[in-house]
Design a protein around this motif. Structure first.
Motif: not given
Length: 417
Positions: A95, A98, A172, A175, A178-179
């Motif tokens: 996080v 990013t 992208r 993320r 991260k997901e």
């Protein structure tokens, strides 16, 4: 029946009470005599003793098994907590990374927007300089530097666009990882809550009940090795993308720094070329103005000379008339008086001298008038050249260099503003 043999106690008891030798079992005696009663009591006493021993052993075994299971669940909770912490840490790192990459992407976009002004200035300068007049309408070193500046800006814009796309792709990927880590973390949180609930269960718990088929394992169930490998791979991929993001941010810093320096250096080179060109134009104009002043003075003097020659020619007309009239009148002398005397010869030579003087004066007048015309042409040419230089100076100094004062600063080109 009184005279029959009985089998030994249950097989379960035999398995739990693992004695090294086979116990001898005395067959029961007939119930009607004292020996048979003794045997029955003895057998009953042994059975009670064995039942108590079996109950104690099973109780101890159940307690040990439950404690071991509770300990294993506790160890599992520790493993889950450890992986949860690592996943949470990696999610927080992603996080933060990013967010930093997004800030760099915004810098790239601001820098790309800032290059629009230099490109507009360069193209406007080139268009303005197209309005120069001949002979100043040439590809000089100022125009070469401007063309180089425009090409540099186009290349920089392409580089910034490619870098922005690279940053968007990396964001992208960050993320996505991260997901993935968040999903893994969420599963582990759910598993942790389940195992934590299981660890609190005890024999006095009211929530427990029989689940006959709970020992059956699902075919899709993972092993401890695949379970740990799954999370480890998620963490490795996340770390790999995070490091790639860190490297990309470093690359963006270098690109923006180099872009700003290159543009400012080229801007200084163009401004320096403009300065030199304006000095040359100013010097050329001053020299032309000096020549024009001298030419104007010479024109004035030549006009005076032409006027003097015309006056000199005019002044010779009366003496010539006088001489010619004398000769004409003397040509009417009668008879022998028409003598070629000295007066006659002198009058003839006077007319010839005057004609020669007039011829010389007229030739000199023609030369002076041609020189005057040449001077006038030179004056017009000088005035035109001065006008051309003045126009070129106005374009370069007033139009172009004034427009270049709007050139972005280093901070703007670096994407900070």
């Amino acid at each position: 029946m009184r005279g029959r043999w009985r089998h030994p106690t249950s097989g379960t008891h035999g398995r739990l009470n693992s004695t090294p030798h086979q116990r001898h079992i005395t067959p029961p005696c007939p119930r009607g005599n004292p020996t048979g009663a003794f045997a029955d009591r003895d057998q009953s006493e042994r059975q009670r003793h064995e039942s108590q021993q079996l109950a104690a052993e099973t109780e101890a075994l159940a307690q040990r098994t439950q404690e071991d299971s509770t300990r294993k669940v506790g160890e599992r909770l520790q493993d889950l907590q450890c992986w949860k912490s690592e996943l949470q840490h990696e999610v927080d790192e992603l996080v933060a990374e990013t967010a930093l990459l997004l800030a760099q992407k915004q810098r790239l976009e601001r820098s790309l927007d800032a290059t629009a002004v230099p490109f507009s200035i360069a193209t406007d300068n080139l268009q303005c300089r197209e309005r120069r007049q001949h002979p100043d309408l040439v590809r000089d070193y100022v125009e070469m530097e401007l063309l180089k500046e425009a090409e540099l800006i186009r290349n920089i814009q392409e580089l910034l666009k490619r870098t922005i796309m690279q940053a968007v792709n990396q964001i992208r990927l960050n993320r996505e990882q991260k997901e993935t880590c968040e999903m893994d973390w969420s599963d582990k949180v759910e598993a942790y809550n389940i195992d934590e609930t299981c660890a609190r269960y005890h024999n006095q718990s009211t929530e427990v009940q029989f689940h006959l088929h709970s020992t059956k394992l699902e075919e899709s169930a993972s092993t401890p090795e695949t379970w740990a490998k799954f999370t480890q791979e998620n963490l490795c991929r996340a770390e790999r993308e995070r490091l790639a993001s860190v490297n990309l941010r470093g690359l963006i810093d270098c690109i923006l720094r180099d872009v700003a320096e290159d543009l400012r250096l080229q801007c200084d080179a163009v401004n320096l070329a403009y300065g030199h060109r304006c000095e040359e134009l100013e010097d050329a104009r001053l020299k032309l103005e000096q020549h024009l002043r001298k030419t104007l003075l010479e024109i004035t003097e030549q006009e005076h000379s032409v006027a003097a020659l015309k006056q000199a020619i005019k002044d010779k007309e009366m003496p010539l008339k006088v001489a010619q009239t004398r000769l004409y009148q003397r040509s009417h002398r009668p008879n022998v008086e028409l003598c070629r005397d000295n007066a006659q010869f002198r009058l003839v030579s006077e007319v010839e001298e005057l004609n020669m003087s007039l011829t010389a004066l007229r030739e000199k007048l023609l030369e002076a008038e041609q020189s005057l015309r040449n001077l006038e042409d030179t004056r017009m040419s000088l005035e035109k050249d001065i006008a051309v230089k003045t126009n070129s100076l106005f374009i370069d100094r007033q139009k172009c260099m004034t427009h270049r004062t709007r050139y972005p600063t280093i901070l703007q080109l670096s994407g900070y503003q």
